[in-house]
Design a protein around this motif. Sequence first.
Motif, PDB file in Angstrom:
ATOM      1  N   GLN A  97     -40.647  21.731 -47.055  1.00 10.92           N
ATOM      2  CA  GLN A  97     -40.163  22.193 -45.762  1.00 10.92           C
ATOM      3  C   GLN A  97     -38.994  23.172 -45.926  1.00 10.92           C
ATOM      4  O   GLN A  97     -38.871  24.126 -45.156  1.00 10.92           O
TER       5      GLN A  97
ATOM      6  N   ARG B 102     -49.456  22.799 -41.205  1.00  7.68           N
ATOM      7  CA  ARG B 102     -49.353  22.513 -39.764  1.00  7.68           C
ATOM      8  C   ARG B 102     -48.527  21.253 -39.527  1.00  7.68           C
ATOM      9  O   ARG B 102     -47.714  21.185 -38.592  1.00  7.68           O
ATOM     10  N   SER B 103     -48.723  20.252 -40.375  1.00  8.26           N
ATOM     11  CA  SER B 103     -47.957  19.011 -40.244  1.00  8.26           C
ATOM     12  C   SER B 103     -46.466  19.265 -40.486  1.00  8.26           C
ATOM     13  O   SER B 103     -45.610  18.768 -39.738  1.00  8.26           O
ATOM     14  N   ASP B 104     -46.167  20.054 -41.511  1.00  9.38           N
ATOM     15  CA  ASP B 104     -44.772  20.380 -41.794  1.00  9.38           C
ATOM     16  C   ASP B 104     -44.141  21.180 -40.656  1.00  9.38           C
ATOM     17  O   ASP B 104     -42.991  20.936 -40.266  1.00  9.38           O
ATOM     18  N   LEU B 105     -44.874  22.140 -40.127  1.00 11.32           N
ATOM     19  CA  LEU B 105     -44.352  22.947 -39.031  1.00 11.32           C
ATOM     20  C   LEU B 105     -44.106  22.109 -37.785  1.00 11.32           C
ATOM     21  O   LEU B 105     -43.123  22.330 -37.060  1.00 11.32           O
ATOM     22  N   SER B 106     -44.966  21.136 -37.549  1.00 11.49           N
ATOM     23  CA  SER B 106     -44.762  20.245 -36.405  1.00 11.49           C
ATOM     24  C   SER B 106     -43.468  19.462 -36.555  1.00 11.49           C
ATOM     25  O   SER B 106     -42.692  19.322 -35.605  1.00 11.49           O
ATOM     26  N   GLY B 107     -43.228  18.963 -37.773  1.00 10.47           N
ATOM     27  CA  GLY B 107     -41.996  18.232 -38.025  1.00 10.47           C
ATOM     28  C   GLY B 107     -40.761  19.105 -37.895  1.00 10.47           C
ATOM     29  O   GLY B 107     -39.751  18.690 -37.318  1.00 10.47           O
TER      30      GLY B 107
ATOM     31  N   ALA C 298     -40.536  21.820 -36.082  1.00 14.26           N
ATOM     32  CA  ALA C 298     -40.389  22.177 -34.674  1.00 14.26           C
ATOM     33  C   ALA C 298     -39.730  21.038 -33.896  1.00 14.26           C
ATOM     34  O   ALA C 298     -38.856  21.269 -33.049  1.00 14.26           O
ATOM     35  N   GLN C 299     -40.111  19.805 -34.199  1.00 11.36           N
ATOM     36  CA  GLN C 299     -39.514  18.653 -33.528  1.00 11.36           C
ATOM     37  C   GLN C 299     -38.033  18.534 -33.862  1.00 11.36           C
ATOM     38  O   GLN C 299     -37.229  18.067 -33.049  1.00 11.36           O
TER      39      GLN C 299
ATOM     40  N   ARG D 185     -39.786  27.648 -34.278  1.00  6.72           N
ATOM     41  CA  ARG D 185     -40.536  27.759 -33.018  1.00  6.72           C
ATOM     42  C   ARG D 185     -41.971  28.093 -33.360  1.00  6.72           C
ATOM     43  O   ARG D 185     -42.237  29.079 -34.063  1.00  6.72           O
ATOM     44  N   ARG D 186     -42.888  27.259 -32.901  1.00  5.50           N
ATOM     45  CA  ARG D 186     -44.295  27.506 -33.176  1.00  5.50           C
ATOM     46  C   ARG D 186     -44.774  28.738 -32.426  1.00  5.50           C
ATOM     47  O   ARG D 186     -44.420  28.966 -31.270  1.00  5.50           O
TER      48      ARG D 186
ATOM     49  N   ALA E  73     -45.323  30.263 -37.152  1.00  8.94           N
ATOM     50  CA  ALA E  73     -44.011  29.835 -36.685  1.00  8.94           C
ATOM     51  C   ALA E  73     -42.974  30.892 -36.973  1.00  8.94           C
ATOM     52  O   ALA E  73     -43.164  31.761 -37.832  1.00  8.94           O
TER      53      ALA E  73
END
Length: 251
Positions: free
Chosen positions: A6, A36-41, A43-44, A49-50, A55
């Motif tokens: 990350q 995608r999983s890393d980007l979601s984390g 972003a949270q 910003r997705r 991103a």
Amino acid sequence: MQKDRQEDILSLLGARDGASVGELSKLLGVSEVTIRSDLSGLAQAGLVRRTRGGARPLGLSERPLEETSKQHAAVKRRIGAAAAARVRDGQTIFLDVGSTTTEIARHLSPSLRGVTVVTSGLNIALELERLPGLHIVVTGGSLRRLQHSLVAPYALELLSRIRADTLFLGCNGLDARHGVTNANFDEAEVKAKMAEYAREVVVVADPSKIGQVARAHILPAARVAALMTGRQANPEQLQALSALIPDILTV
């Protein structure tokens, strides 16, 4: 492994001002599902910003030391000189990595005797070679090329065995609510460990850092004994910080 990946993603996004899932997947050698999983984390956590298919970075990104040294150079020299004047014979100090702390190293007096300087900055250790009255300790650890700094795991082990009079701490952001923050997680861990084992923490930060918030928390503003910054710092931000930090010097 995920944490390292990350950080790599954040570095790539910062360097490119954004990237697609496919690009990140190829650059890091992992699947698009993993990206995608890393980007979601991220972003949270409020760090990216997705966008459609990828991103973009949010907040402060990290830049090479050679680049940051050229920015606010005059005020960094003034801060460095003022901070160096606080060092007394016989003290043990932690000297953090960064362009402003490098100026402290450059301004330490050749007349100092019996001073031990513990640093995680390779460039800082080289700057201090010229001073015969200093005992220089380098933390060890893994090299981070952007900042010429050493990080976990070995740096943390050595720091836990040392008690310092003062930590001169650099940062990417200082805010009354969010405290002292940094752009890199591994460096923030070393900085926090230094703060844990120092009698006092002196933050040295050029005016652009005041009121900013980076991604990695180091310590609350109330843990800072003194702040040394430039006269151009935002007065409203300094007013808020003055309620938490007893000694604020603008140069």
